[in-house]
Design a protein around this motif. Sequence first.
Motif, PDB file in Angstrom:
ATOM      1  N   LEU A  27      39.464  59.267 -43.503  1.00  0.00           N
ATOM      2  CA  LEU A  27      38.064  59.073 -43.850  1.00  0.00           C
ATOM      3  C   LEU A  27      37.923  58.152 -45.050  1.00  0.00           C
ATOM      4  O   LEU A  27      37.070  57.258 -45.094  1.00  0.00           O
ATOM      5  N   CYS A  28      38.770  58.360 -46.040  1.00  0.00           N
ATOM      6  CA  CYS A  28      38.719  57.513 -47.225  1.00  0.00           C
ATOM      7  C   CYS A  28      39.123  56.083 -46.904  1.00  0.00           C
ATOM      8  O   CYS A  28      38.563  55.112 -47.425  1.00  0.00           O
ATOM      9  N   LEU A  29      40.089  55.937 -46.007  1.00  0.00           N
ATOM     10  CA  LEU A  29      40.534  54.605 -45.610  1.00  0.00           C
ATOM     11  C   LEU A  29      39.441  53.852 -44.880  1.00  0.00           C
ATOM     12  O   LEU A  29      39.248  52.654 -45.062  1.00  0.00           O
ATOM     13  N   GLY A  30      38.662  54.598 -44.044  1.00  0.00           N
ATOM     14  CA  GLY A  30      37.608  53.946 -43.271  1.00  0.00           C
ATOM     15  C   GLY A  30      36.487  53.432 -44.143  1.00  0.00           C
ATOM     16  O   GLY A  30      35.860  52.422 -43.847  1.00  0.00           O
ATOM     17  N   ASP A  31      36.182  54.116 -45.242  1.00  0.00           N
ATOM     18  CA  ASP A  31      35.101  53.710 -46.121  1.00  0.00           C
ATOM     19  C   ASP A  31      35.627  53.256 -47.477  1.00  0.00           C
ATOM     20  O   ASP A  31      34.936  53.359 -48.490  1.00  0.00           O
ATOM     21  N   SER A  32      36.827  52.775 -47.539  1.00  0.00           N
ATOM     22  CA  SER A  32      37.405  52.331 -48.798  1.00  0.00           C
ATOM     23  C   SER A  32      36.800  51.000 -49.207  1.00  0.00           C
ATOM     24  O   SER A  32      36.197  50.289 -48.404  1.00  0.00           O
ATOM     25  N   CYS A  33      36.974  50.659 -50.463  1.00  0.00           N
ATOM     26  CA  CYS A  33      36.456  49.408 -50.997  1.00  0.00           C
ATOM     27  C   CYS A  33      37.311  48.258 -50.478  1.00  0.00           C
ATOM     28  O   CYS A  33      38.536  48.350 -50.449  1.00  0.00           O
ATOM     29  N   PRO A  34      36.681  47.148 -50.051  1.00  0.00           N
ATOM     30  CA  PRO A  34      37.474  45.998 -49.595  1.00  0.00           C
ATOM     31  C   PRO A  34      38.437  45.536 -50.677  1.00  0.00           C
ATOM     32  O   PRO A  34      38.129  45.586 -51.868  1.00  0.00           O
ATOM     33  N   GLN A  35      39.587  45.079 -50.289  1.00  0.00           N
ATOM     34  CA  GLN A  35      40.683  44.780 -51.211  1.00  0.00           C
ATOM     35  C   GLN A  35      40.300  43.831 -52.344  1.00  0.00           C
ATOM     36  O   GLN A  35      40.596  44.093 -53.504  1.00  0.00           O
ATOM     37  N   GLN A  60      35.303  42.011 -43.598  1.00  0.00           N
ATOM     38  CA  GLN A  60      34.962  42.800 -42.414  1.00  0.00           C
ATOM     39  C   GLN A  60      35.054  44.302 -42.644  1.00  0.00           C
ATOM     40  O   GLN A  60      34.625  45.077 -41.786  1.00  0.00           O
ATOM     41  N   ASP A  61      35.622  44.731 -43.765  1.00  0.00           N
ATOM     42  CA  ASP A  61      35.822  46.164 -44.001  1.00  0.00           C
ATOM     43  C   ASP A  61      34.893  46.699 -45.075  1.00  0.00           C
ATOM     44  O   ASP A  61      35.249  47.580 -45.854  1.00  0.00           O
ATOM     45  N   ILE A  62      33.667  46.200 -45.110  1.00  0.00           N
ATOM     46  CA  ILE A  62      32.687  46.710 -46.059  1.00  0.00           C
ATOM     47  C   ILE A  62      32.254  48.102 -45.616  1.00  0.00           C
ATOM     48  O   ILE A  62      31.940  48.314 -44.437  1.00  0.00           O
ATOM     49  N   PRO A  63      32.216  49.090 -46.509  1.00  0.00           N
ATOM     50  CA  PRO A  63      31.831  50.456 -46.121  1.00  0.00           C
ATOM     51  C   PRO A  63      30.452  50.498 -45.477  1.00  0.00           C
ATOM     52  O   PRO A  63      29.538  49.775 -45.873  1.00  0.00           O
ATOM     53  N   THR A  64      30.321  51.329 -44.465  1.00  0.00           N
ATOM     54  CA  THR A  64      29.069  51.398 -43.709  1.00  0.00           C
ATOM     55  C   THR A  64      27.915  51.975 -44.514  1.00  0.00           C
ATOM     56  O   THR A  64      26.754  51.779 -44.143  1.00  0.00           O
ATOM     57  N   ASP A  65      28.206  52.701 -45.601  1.00  0.00           N
ATOM     58  CA  ASP A  65      27.135  53.286 -46.403  1.00  0.00           C
ATOM     59  C   ASP A  65      26.794  52.428 -47.614  1.00  0.00           C
ATOM     60  O   ASP A  65      26.164  52.899 -48.568  1.00  0.00           O
ATOM     61  N   THR A  66      27.164  51.167 -47.592  1.00  0.00           N
ATOM     62  CA  THR A  66      26.875  50.258 -48.700  1.00  0.00           C
ATOM     63  C   THR A  66      25.365  50.039 -48.831  1.00  0.00           C
ATOM     64  O   THR A  66      24.674  49.780 -47.843  1.00  0.00           O
ATOM     65  N   VAL A  67      24.893  50.123 -50.069  1.00  0.00           N
ATOM     66  CA  VAL A  67      23.480  49.915 -50.356  1.00  0.00           C
ATOM     67  C   VAL A  67      23.254  48.561 -51.047  1.00  0.00           C
ATOM     68  O   VAL A  67      22.288  47.868 -50.762  1.00  0.00           O
TER      69      VAL A  67
END
Length: 257
Positions: A27-35, A60-67
């Motif tokens: 779960l943390c990996l899926g919503d982790s901060c882009p490198q 491409q790996d920006i967390p889906t809950d980004t505001v």
Amino acid sequence: MGSMGPPHPSLLLVFARASCLFLLFCLCLGDSCPQPCQCPDHVGSVAVDCSFRGLQEVPQDIPTDTVLLKLHANQISHLPDGAFQHLHRLRELDLSRNAIEAIGPSTFTGLAGGLRLLDLSFNRIQRIPKDALGKLGAKIRLSHNPLHCECALQEALWELKLDPDSVDEITCHTSVQEKFVGKPLVQALDAGASLCSVPHRTTDVAMLVTMFGWFTMVITYVVYYVRHNQEDARRHLEYLKSLPSAPASKDPLGLGP
């Protein structure tokens, strides 16, 4: 050989803990901060700061809950269709000071509902399709772009909610009307000018040349027809003159001896 007994409770506990840790890691990996980015706390919301990272494309790996997503001061030149469509909670998107040259009709698909601010200032945008930004309810910043002022741009701006703090800095780099070049576009439009009432001089000249060509062809044909008929009439008259005349009768009453 005896049957195996039930697993020891301690083994079950270890397995359960390992499963929880693995799930939490995923779960943390899926919503982790882009490198290359940073994700500081922003008033209890998810903020992703990817500014000044030398990026050439949107991560491409920006967390889906980004505001809040800051991508300014990079080298991004192309925005693919649907680049932000998974960011349903996004409220502010900063793309200023990049090298963006074009915006497609589907670039910001998925952001129409919640986006509040879109900053596209200090880029290389020349044209804006009518449907590219019209569905967004966000305030939009377009200042310091080499915009080509034409009727399509005017129609697109009519549907936008431009940021009032930067609206006077939207200028025409090029224009279909020379009087707009280098001037603030919004001020010119507020003065009653329009980019959609440009006289089509090129079309008028082409039509005039075409009409002149047809007129010349008609006159040429008429002159040829008249001269040709005159020549035929002259030849016919000369032919008649060349015919031998009949001898005059000595007995006009037809009375013989």
